[in-house]
Scaffold this motif. Structure first.
Motif, mmCIF file in Angstrom:
data_model
loop_
_atom_site.group_PDB
_atom_site.id
_atom_site.type_symbol
_atom_site.label_atom_id
_atom_site.label_comp_id
_atom_site.label_asym_id
_atom_site.label_seq_id
_atom_site.Cartn_x
_atom_site.Cartn_y
_atom_site.Cartn_z
ATOM 1 N N GLU A 15 0.816 -1.212 0.000
ATOM 2 C CA GLU A 15 0.000 0.000 0.000
ATOM 3 C C GLU A 15 0.853 1.266 0.000
ATOM 4 O OE1 GLU A 15 -2.706 -0.134 3.243
ATOM 5 O OE2 GLU A 15 -3.726 -1.952 2.545
ATOM 6 N N LYS A 16 1.985 1.216 0.670
ATOM 7 C CA LYS A 16 2.848 2.402 0.720
ATOM 8 C C LYS A 16 3.381 2.757 -0.661
ATOM 9 C CE LYS A 16 4.284 1.729 5.528
ATOM 10 N NZ LYS A 16 5.414 1.477 6.458
ATOM 11 N N ASN A 17 3.634 1.732 -1.491
ATOM 12 C CA ASN A 17 4.022 1.945 -2.886
ATOM 13 C C ASN A 17 5.217 2.893 -3.022
ATOM 14 O OD1 ASN A 17 3.688 1.373 -5.631
ATOM 15 N ND2 ASN A 17 2.457 3.219 -5.971
ATOM 16 N N ASP A 18 6.138 2.791 -2.077
ATOM 17 C CA ASP A 18 7.311 3.665 -2.096
ATOM 18 C C ASP A 18 8.567 2.961 -2.590
ATOM 19 O OD1 ASP A 18 7.305 1.985 0.058
ATOM 20 O OD2 ASP A 18 7.978 3.470 1.521
ATOM 21 N N MET A 19 8.543 1.622 -2.585
ATOM 22 C CA MET A 19 9.677 0.836 -3.062
ATOM 23 C C MET A 19 9.184 -0.594 -3.271
ATOM 24 S SD MET A 19 11.826 0.418 0.529
ATOM 25 C CE MET A 19 11.366 2.008 1.237
ATOM 26 N N PRO A 20 9.868 -1.399 -4.080
ATOM 27 C CA PRO A 20 9.461 -2.802 -4.220
ATOM 28 C C PRO A 20 9.556 -3.533 -2.880
ATOM 29 C CG PRO A 20 10.979 -2.178 -5.971
ATOM 30 C CD PRO A 20 10.981 -1.051 -4.982
ATOM 31 N N THR A 21 8.580 -4.386 -2.610
ATOM 32 C CA THR A 21 8.553 -5.165 -1.372
ATOM 33 C C THR A 21 8.774 -6.635 -1.706
ATOM 34 O OG1 THR A 21 7.048 -3.617 -0.280
ATOM 35 C CG2 THR A 21 7.158 -5.849 0.617
ATOM 36 N N ILE A 22 9.783 -7.242 -1.065
ATOM 37 C CA ILE A 22 10.107 -8.652 -1.279
ATOM 38 C C ILE A 22 9.860 -9.408 0.020
ATOM 39 C CG2 ILE A 22 11.932 -10.304 -1.808
ATOM 40 C CD1 ILE A 22 13.275 -8.163 -3.510
ATOM 41 N N LEU A 23 9.010 -10.421 -0.037
ATOM 42 C CA LEU A 23 8.722 -11.270 1.116
ATOM 43 C C LEU A 23 9.423 -12.607 0.935
ATOM 44 C CD1 LEU A 23 7.110 -12.174 3.675
ATOM 45 C CD2 LEU A 23 5.262 -12.823 2.117
ATOM 46 N N LEU A 24 10.245 -12.976 1.913
ATOM 47 C CA LEU A 24 10.913 -14.280 1.930
ATOM 48 C C LEU A 24 10.356 -15.051 3.118
ATOM 49 C CD1 LEU A 24 14.604 -13.077 1.333
ATOM 50 C CD2 LEU A 24 12.897 -13.725 -0.382
ATOM 51 N N THR A 25 9.621 -16.114 2.853
ATOM 52 C CA THR A 25 8.929 -16.824 3.923
ATOM 53 C C THR A 25 9.173 -18.319 3.867
ATOM 54 O OG1 THR A 25 6.757 -17.259 4.924
ATOM 55 C CG2 THR A 25 6.822 -16.994 2.534
ATOM 56 N N SER A 26 9.132 -18.944 5.032
ATOM 57 C CA SER A 26 9.225 -20.402 5.105
ATOM 58 C C SER A 26 7.863 -21.033 5.354
ATOM 59 C CB SER A 26 10.190 -20.811 6.233
ATOM 60 O OG SER A 26 9.716 -20.343 7.492
ATOM 61 N N HIS A 27 6.786 -20.252 5.235
ATOM 62 C CA HIS A 27 5.434 -20.740 5.467
ATOM 63 C C HIS A 27 4.670 -20.862 4.140
ATOM 64 C CE1 HIS A 27 6.195 -18.997 9.611
ATOM 65 N NE2 HIS A 27 5.891 -20.257 9.849
ATOM 66 N N PRO A 28 4.468 -22.074 3.638
ATOM 67 C CA PRO A 28 3.730 -22.228 2.374
ATOM 68 C C PRO A 28 2.282 -21.761 2.477
ATOM 69 C CG PRO A 28 4.135 -24.365 3.410
ATOM 70 C CD PRO A 28 4.937 -23.364 4.169
ATOM 71 N N GLY A 29 1.686 -21.835 3.678
ATOM 72 C CA GLY A 29 0.313 -21.371 3.845
ATOM 73 C C GLY A 29 0.162 -19.890 3.569
ATOM 74 N N LEU A 30 1.179 -19.123 3.936
ATOM 75 C CA LEU A 30 1.153 -17.687 3.663
ATOM 76 C C LEU A 30 1.218 -17.429 2.164
ATOM 77 C CD1 LEU A 30 1.221 -14.737 4.587
ATOM 78 C CD2 LEU A 30 3.701 -14.956 4.876
ATOM 79 N N MET A 31 2.024 -18.210 1.445
ATOM 80 C CA MET A 31 2.108 -18.065 -0.002
ATOM 81 C C MET A 31 0.762 -18.372 -0.654
ATOM 82 S SD MET A 31 5.200 -17.091 -0.518
ATOM 83 C CE MET A 31 5.057 -17.159 -2.286
ATOM 84 N N THR A 32 0.091 -19.388 -0.144
ATOM 85 C CA THR A 32 -1.232 -19.730 -0.673
ATOM 86 C C THR A 32 -2.230 -18.604 -0.440
ATOM 87 O OG1 THR A 32 -0.809 -22.084 -0.267
ATOM 88 C CG2 THR A 32 -3.103 -21.416 -0.552
ATOM 89 N N ALA A 33 -2.178 -17.991 0.746
ATOM 90 C CA ALA A 33 -3.091 -16.888 1.055
ATOM 91 C C ALA A 33 -2.847 -15.695 0.131
ATOM 92 C CB ALA A 33 -2.924 -16.469 2.518
ATOM 93 N N ILE A 34 -1.580 -15.413 -0.155
ATOM 94 C CA ILE A 34 -1.260 -14.314 -1.071
ATOM 95 C C ILE A 34 -1.780 -14.626 -2.472
ATOM 96 C CG2 ILE A 34 0.636 -13.078 -2.199
ATOM 97 C CD1 ILE A 34 2.233 -13.434 0.396
#
Length: 416
Positions: A60-79
């Motif tokens: 939402e801030k849209n001020d710079m690219p945001t990179i998410l590095l996660t070890s939770h596959p459930g979070l990836m599914t939600a995205i």
């Protein structure tokens, strides 16, 4: 006013230096309004709905690219579900259900050769490494003559035999030296093919063999993507993290600054390349770093740099662990309290009574103690747990009800 009352008032005045207050805020509002690096640690840091809030607020801030590095596959599914429902735009995901990443795309031959050597050492090809590196350098030159060098392009060429590759090198205008380095190192060629099979295994959760998507963090940040999310568990975390370090390094050559969210990122040891690079880049102002872990000290192998301007501290598995981290995050203060002192009665007549005078005493206490964060007894039962937050807005620390802060989002797994 009695002596005791005066001492109590004076202690309360001096204890105000603690600057800890109760407050109320939800995670989405908190994440939208903070600026700068963020550290989240504690048992409730495993709440994936909260991490999803953090990622969405970064977009939402849209001020710079945001990179998410996660070890939770459930979070990836939600995205991915939000993307499919058109609730999230300009976001790319890379995880087992959406393998679209293009390893080594845009990297130089020297960088790729470094990973060839690392993989050879990991697989125990010590005495053959020098021959393998000569063969690999020749193959990379041949690939670069026709295609952008990347993992699928290299593997495609290695699917051919040595005679074909050497003939292709001559047709591409290379000298006989390149062709001879290929034909004369047949054993090295066999080993190199095994090494690249291993590399494909290292990236197997984000990459489909043979896929030429031309997508990585560099191309995504330079393009129209506002967010990128990746599942970052690998069969060789050391090589995978070293690769991510190189990838982020080159991404920062394309864009001036990026936001990186580490959701329970796995670091190999205290010398992990990625960890050291991220901490260095954070100090240099190249990245905005947001770390989320149920125990940040354990995640970073005791090498945590805890000078984060924004902090969310949940209680940990034990009060001792909570207090240990609280000391480093929030510090301590001198706690003043009234203590009775017995003396003679101040009059001439003889008396067996002893006058009780009160004086202020001091002891060092943590600004936020573990008992501040656990459920408190109330008239109708215990109240909810608390968490402690600190921001760049002021020097205060606020105790927030955990139930007020954490979101409740249907369909997002809550991992404790």
């Amino acid at each position: 006013m009695s002596n005791k009352g005066m001492i109590i008032n004076e202690c309360e005045r001096m204890n105000a230096a603690r600057r800890v207050f109760e407050g109320r805020v939800d995670s989405a509002s908190f994440f939208r309004n903070i600026h700068g690096d963020l550290l989240i640690s504690g048992v409730e840091a495993g709440n994936q709905a909260m991490v999803l809030d953090l990622f969405c607020c970064g977009l939402e801030k849209n001020d710079m690219p945001t990179i998410l590095l996660t070890s939770h596959p459930g979070l990836m599914t939600a995205i991915q579900q939000k993307i499919n429902a058109h609730e999230m735009d300009c976001v790319m995901t890379s995880y087992p259900a959406d393998k679209n990443y293009h390893p080594f795309y845009g990297m130089s031959a020297q960088q790729i050769l470094r990973f060839v050597r690392m993989t050879a050492e990991e697989m125990g090809y010590g005495i053959l490494t020098d021959q393998v590196m000569i063969y690999a350098a020749a193959v990379l030159n041949v690939v670069a003559a026709k295609y952008p060098v990347s993992l699928p392009a290299i593997v495609k060429l290695l699917n051919e035999d040595d005679d074909f590759i050497s003939e292709f090198a001559l047709q591409s205008g290379f000298s006989n030296v390149i062709a001879d380095n290929i034909c004369a190192n047949h054993e090295a060629g066999i080993v190199l093919r095994r090494l690249f099979e291993r590399m494909e295994e290292i990236f197997e959760d984000i990459y489909t063999p043979g896929s030429d998507t031309k997508y990585n963090f560099q191309s995504g940040a330079k393009g129209n993507l506002s967010g990128m999310a990746m599942y970052v568990c690998s069969c060789n975390q050391n090589i995978f993290n070293s690769y991510l370090k190189e990838e982020i390094f080159h991404t920062l050559k394309r864009v001036p600054r990026i936001r990186i969210i580490l959701d329970e990122m796995q670091f190999v040891d205290e010398n992990d390349e990625l960890m050291k690079y991220l901490m260095q880049s954070r100090r240099q102002g190249k990245i905005e770093l947001m770390m989320v872990s149920q125990n940040v000290r354990e995640a970073m192998h005791g090498n945590a740099e805890l000078d984060f301007p924004n902090v969310v501290l949940f209680h940990h598995g034990t009060p001792a662990a909570t207090d240990d981290l609280s000391r480093d995050l929030f510090g301590s203060y001198q706690y003043h309290y009234p203590a009775p002192v017995t003396g003679d009665t101040p009059h001439i007549l003889v008396s067996f009574k002893r006058a009780v005078h009160w004086q202020p005493q001091t002891e060092e206490r943590l600004r936020v103690r573990s008992q501040d964060m656990y459920a408190r007894p109330g008239l109708f039962g215990g109240t909810s747990d608390y968490l402690a937050v600190k921001t760049t807005a002021n020097a205060n620390v606020y105790l927030i009800r955990t139930s007020d802060f954490l979101p409740a989002v249907a369909g997002v797994p809550v991992v404790m």
